[in-house]
Design a protein around this motif. Sequence first.
Motif, mmCIF file in Angstrom:
data_model
loop_
_atom_site.group_PDB
_atom_site.id
_atom_site.type_symbol
_atom_site.label_atom_id
_atom_site.label_comp_id
_atom_site.label_asym_id
_atom_site.label_seq_id
_atom_site.Cartn_x
_atom_site.Cartn_y
_atom_site.Cartn_z
ATOM 1 N N GLU A 1 37.936 40.625 57.167
ATOM 2 C CA GLU A 1 37.839 39.431 56.334
ATOM 3 C C GLU A 1 38.259 39.799 54.921
ATOM 4 N N PHE A 2 39.118 38.987 54.327
ATOM 5 C CA PHE A 2 39.598 39.242 52.974
ATOM 6 C C PHE A 2 39.025 38.198 52.012
ATOM 7 N N TYR A 3 38.570 38.660 50.871
ATOM 8 C CA TYR A 3 38.105 37.771 49.804
ATOM 9 C C TYR A 3 38.839 38.141 48.526
ATOM 10 N N ILE A 4 39.373 37.124 47.841
ATOM 11 C CA ILE A 4 40.065 37.336 46.571
ATOM 12 C C ILE A 4 39.240 36.668 45.484
ATOM 13 N N GLU A 5 38.739 37.476 44.547
ATOM 14 C CA GLU A 5 37.823 36.946 43.543
ATOM 15 C C GLU A 5 38.534 36.162 42.451
ATOM 16 N N SER A 6 39.817 36.425 42.247
ATOM 17 C CA SER A 6 40.569 35.777 41.168
ATOM 18 C C SER A 6 41.486 34.700 41.730
ATOM 19 N N ASN A 7 41.374 33.471 41.206
ATOM 20 C CA ASN A 7 42.272 32.390 41.627
ATOM 21 C C ASN A 7 43.713 32.699 41.247
ATOM 22 N N GLU A 8 43.886 33.361 40.114
ATOM 23 C CA GLU A 8 45.233 33.755 39.683
ATOM 24 C C GLU A 8 45.845 34.731 40.680
ATOM 25 N N LEU A 9 45.046 35.654 41.151
ATOM 26 C CA LEU A 9 45.519 36.653 42.107
ATOM 27 C C LEU A 9 45.911 36.007 43.436
ATOM 28 N N LYS A 10 45.210 34.971 43.839
ATOM 29 C CA LYS A 10 45.499 34.286 45.098
ATOM 30 C C LYS A 10 46.933 33.750 45.141
ATOM 31 N N PHE B 1 46.106 44.923 41.359
ATOM 32 C CA PHE B 1 44.739 44.539 41.709
ATOM 33 C C PHE B 1 43.982 45.779 42.163
ATOM 34 N N ARG B 2 42.681 45.651 42.265
ATOM 35 C CA ARG B 2 41.816 46.683 42.827
ATOM 36 C C ARG B 2 41.105 46.095 44.044
ATOM 37 N N TYR B 3 40.555 46.960 44.863
ATOM 38 C CA TYR B 3 39.881 46.449 46.055
ATOM 39 C C TYR B 3 38.755 47.386 46.479
ATOM 40 N N VAL C 1 37.061 43.101 53.047
ATOM 41 C CA VAL C 1 37.865 43.640 51.957
ATOM 42 C C VAL C 1 37.831 42.642 50.811
ATOM 43 N N THR C 2 37.450 43.088 49.639
ATOM 44 C CA THR C 2 37.402 42.240 48.457
ATOM 45 C C THR C 2 38.449 42.705 47.456
ATOM 46 N N LEU C 3 39.303 41.785 46.995
ATOM 47 C CA LEU C 3 40.320 42.079 46.006
ATOM 48 C C LEU C 3 39.905 41.486 44.678
ATOM 49 N N TYR C 4 40.112 42.241 43.590
ATOM 50 C CA TYR C 4 39.737 41.761 42.266
ATOM 51 C C TYR C 4 40.666 42.372 41.232
ATOM 52 N N LYS C 5 40.695 41.766 40.052
ATOM 53 C CA LYS C 5 41.598 42.212 38.978
ATOM 54 C C LYS C 5 41.086 43.511 38.375
#
Length: 322
Positions: A273-282, A309-311, A318-322
């Motif tokens: 499962e992937f989660y992207i915390e930043s709307n910009e990153l999406k 990005f970092r993860y 898996v969580t992706l964030y700036k």
Amino acid sequence: MDEKYVSWIIQYLQGQLGKNELKDFLNWVNTDAENKKLFFDIKTLYETNTYPTEYDARKSWEQLSRKHNKVIYRQRLKTGLQIFSYAAMIIAIISLSVYIWHNRNVEEESVTRYISIAYPNILDLPDGSKVHIGPQTNFYYKGDYGKKQREVYLEGEAYFDVAKQKDKPFIVVLPGQKIEVVGTKFNVLAYPEDSLFVTTLTEGAVKLFVESRKDTSTLKPNEQFIYNRQCQNSRIVKVNAEKYAQWIEGYYYFLEEPLEIILNRLERVYGYEFYIESNELKQIKFTGTFYKDQNINEVLEIIQTSVSFRYRIEKRTVTLYK
């Protein structure tokens, strides 16, 4: 089914077999085709959480054996998680048995159904057409298939190689949409939870019917029909259709796709499962190709070559964030 062998296979997948046990394990797998099949049943369940029905076990085992000497085993799970894995695996195997039993009795229901199939999986239809079924895909056809028309039902992804029968059109039924062909090759990406349905034509011609709009579109080779179910609008774009069919060989191609859409698709391939915390990153777009045998870290590192990005990875999330 001997629980000893199930336990043996799980220990192998977790890298927990000693040198002598490993030798015995490899000998056991190679002595019988059924042993190989059991191994790949459980390996597929372990890696993708899907229920396979067909395998190229010999080819896969040869590939695995070639890689064996390069593998460095390490402890992957703590004792508590090991116990959970064993229990989950046994439940999955029981579910697989029930699923196979169900398919053996589909004639009574006059429906042939394939659900959550591990891929690549090639189905031979009664008329000689071939269908490559994608991951986490529902596909079925009724008992009267081929009598008056050839109608199949799809939720997920499939690549079709349709046998030509001019008097019996081949129809793919999607939620809210139909695709009609005579003899052709095309790919359909239509997961019910996705807002976009995408049909890509390799050769021949197809007609597409959108129920809500009551209109028809026709595709030529190397054209792609993209239908937005939320906005109920569509467009046809020129593409290299062969690239969109590469997934049947294990390659996933993305051309200027938003990161969110890419990861949504890879969720089905890798079982994460992937989660992207930043709307910009999406919304950042990426072009690239992945091979399904690459591990999740390799995939993310490839994306990082052009997207900053970092993860972090926690179990299967898996969580992706700036």
